[in-house]
Design a protein around this motif. Structure first.
Motif, mmCIF file in Angstrom:
data_model
loop_
_atom_site.group_PDB
_atom_site.id
_atom_site.type_symbol
_atom_site.label_atom_id
_atom_site.label_comp_id
_atom_site.label_asym_id
_atom_site.label_seq_id
_atom_site.Cartn_x
_atom_site.Cartn_y
_atom_site.Cartn_z
ATOM 1 N N TRP A 89 0.825 -1.215 0.000
ATOM 2 C CA TRP A 89 0.000 0.000 0.000
ATOM 3 C C TRP A 89 0.857 1.263 0.000
ATOM 4 O O TRP A 89 0.594 2.204 -0.759
ATOM 5 N N SER A 90 1.901 1.294 0.818
ATOM 6 C CA SER A 90 2.740 2.498 0.898
ATOM 7 C C SER A 90 3.487 2.731 -0.408
ATOM 8 O O SER A 90 3.603 3.876 -0.865
ATOM 9 N N ARG A 91 3.978 1.671 -1.045
ATOM 10 C CA ARG A 91 4.752 1.845 -2.284
ATOM 11 C C ARG A 91 3.850 2.207 -3.461
ATOM 12 O O ARG A 91 4.236 3.016 -4.310
ATOM 13 N N ILE A 92 2.653 1.628 -3.532
ATOM 14 C CA ILE A 92 1.718 2.005 -4.586
ATOM 15 C C ILE A 92 1.363 3.488 -4.443
ATOM 16 O O ILE A 92 1.284 4.231 -5.434
ATOM 17 N N GLY A 93 1.154 3.921 -3.205
ATOM 18 C CA GLY A 93 0.843 5.332 -2.966
ATOM 19 C C GLY A 93 1.970 6.253 -3.391
ATOM 20 O O GLY A 93 1.731 7.328 -3.956
ATOM 21 N N ILE A 94 3.206 5.853 -3.142
ATOM 22 C CA ILE A 94 4.359 6.659 -3.556
ATOM 23 C C ILE A 94 4.430 6.743 -5.076
ATOM 24 O O ILE A 94 4.662 7.816 -5.648
ATOM 25 N N LEU A 95 4.225 5.612 -5.755
ATOM 26 C CA LEU A 95 4.259 5.608 -7.220
ATOM 27 C C LEU A 95 3.187 6.516 -7.812
ATOM 28 O O LEU A 95 3.413 7.191 -8.821
ATOM 29 N N LYS A 96 2.024 6.553 -7.183
ATOM 30 C CA LYS A 96 0.920 7.334 -7.730
ATOM 31 C C LYS A 96 0.952 8.802 -7.326
ATOM 32 O O LYS A 96 0.629 9.680 -8.136
ATOM 33 N N HIS A 97 1.351 9.093 -6.097
ATOM 34 C CA HIS A 97 1.056 10.413 -5.538
ATOM 35 C C HIS A 97 2.252 11.227 -5.059
ATOM 36 O O HIS A 97 2.069 12.385 -4.674
ATOM 37 N N VAL A 98 3.445 10.677 -5.058
ATOM 38 C CA VAL A 98 4.604 11.431 -4.574
ATOM 39 C C VAL A 98 5.426 11.896 -5.778
ATOM 40 O O VAL A 98 6.033 11.079 -6.473
ATOM 41 N N TRP A 99 5.438 13.203 -6.000
ATOM 42 C CA TRP A 99 6.155 13.797 -7.141
ATOM 43 C C TRP A 99 6.952 14.984 -6.643
ATOM 44 O O TRP A 99 6.655 16.134 -6.918
ATOM 45 N N THR A 100 7.980 14.688 -5.876
ATOM 46 C CA THR A 100 8.867 15.698 -5.318
ATOM 47 C C THR A 100 10.149 15.742 -6.152
ATOM 48 O O THR A 100 10.274 15.039 -7.152
#
Length: 260
Positions: A89-100
């Motif tokens: 769940w945490s890695r899927i969220g990073i792939l989708k929503h973290v764009w730093t």
């Protein structure tokens, strides 16, 4: 008091559910502020209450899915818990929503963590688990629309995209309610790149606007790369050269298969 009490209860060997309840009351007391949620999640993880800590991270991401801090906290807690579902769940969220600024590195690590889960599932788990992991990874890597503007020189080009419904994604509004994202990526040497992307983009027509703010562009053109339905069977990419003049460059991009 709300932070110390759960630690004292842990030392006194209270049941874990009572400790969790005491710590979660801290969140109720502070009105559900995201920063307080993350503090609570950190304290819960110190007490090895992994599920409750991840639940707080989930709630924080629901408040603002594009804020990177809850996802990074979730990644840390998931790794300590060694729970495959939390890690996924945490890695899927990073792939989708973290764009730093360091998102490339974060995405590479997320892909590696998911690949490790896949290898473990292929060796030990049922085939359905393998299929579910592959499906979630494929979904995270799908993007309905990506627009890249690349140029060379000392010129400052301004990329903006007007989405269906009239919302504009630009320097002042880099994240739209449709999930549109605008970012600037530094290229090598004098090469510059601005990128717009939307994972589950609304169907309709998008208007791309290129505006020269100052300076000059080598060759007098901006290379515009338009990619639709990335990661699907319908993936397509088109490259245009847009002249840089005193007038704005405008390109209309239709999107018939958007999922938004």
């Amino acid at each position: 008091m709300y932070s110390v009490l759960p630690l004292e209860m842990k030392l006194a060997e209270y049941p874990q559910e009572e400790i969790d309840r005491a710590l979660l009351s801290r969140i109720d007391f502070t009105g559900g502020d995201v920063s307080q949620m993350l503090i609570g999640a950190s304290l819960l993880s110190r007490l090895k209450s992994w599920d409750a800590a991840i639940d707080l991270c989930r709630e924080a991401t629901r408040r603002d899915v594009w804020q990177p801090e809850p996802w990074m906290m979730a990644r840390s807690i998931a790794d300590r818990s060694q729970n495959p579902q939390h890690i996924l769940w945490s890695r899927i969220g990073i792939l989708k929503h973290v764009w730093t600024g360091d998102s490339d590195t974060l995405h590479q690590e997320a892909r590696q963590a998911i690949d490790d889960l896949l290898k473990q599932a292929e060796a030990d788990g049922p085939q359905q688990l393998v299929s579910d992991l592959q499906e979630q990874l494929q979904d995270a890597l799908r993007w309905d629309l990506r627009i890249r503007a690349r140029w060379a020189g000392d010129g400052d080009e301004d990329l903006s995209v007007k989405e269906p419904g009239g919302i504009t994604c630009d320097r002042r509004n880099r994240v739209t309610k449709n999930g549109g994202l605008l970012s600037r990526v530094s290229g090598g040497g004098r090469t510059k790149l601005e990128e717009y992307r939307c994972q589950e983009a609304p169907r309709g027509e998008y208007e791309v606007v290129l505006r020269l703010i100052r300076g000059s562009v080598v060759t007098g053109n901006v290379v515009l790369q338009i990619s639709r339905y990335i990661g699907s069977d319908h993936e397509q990419t088109k490259t245009l050269r847009v002249p840089v003049t005193v007038e704005d460059g405008r390109v209309r991009v239709p999107l018939q298969r958007g999922r938004g």
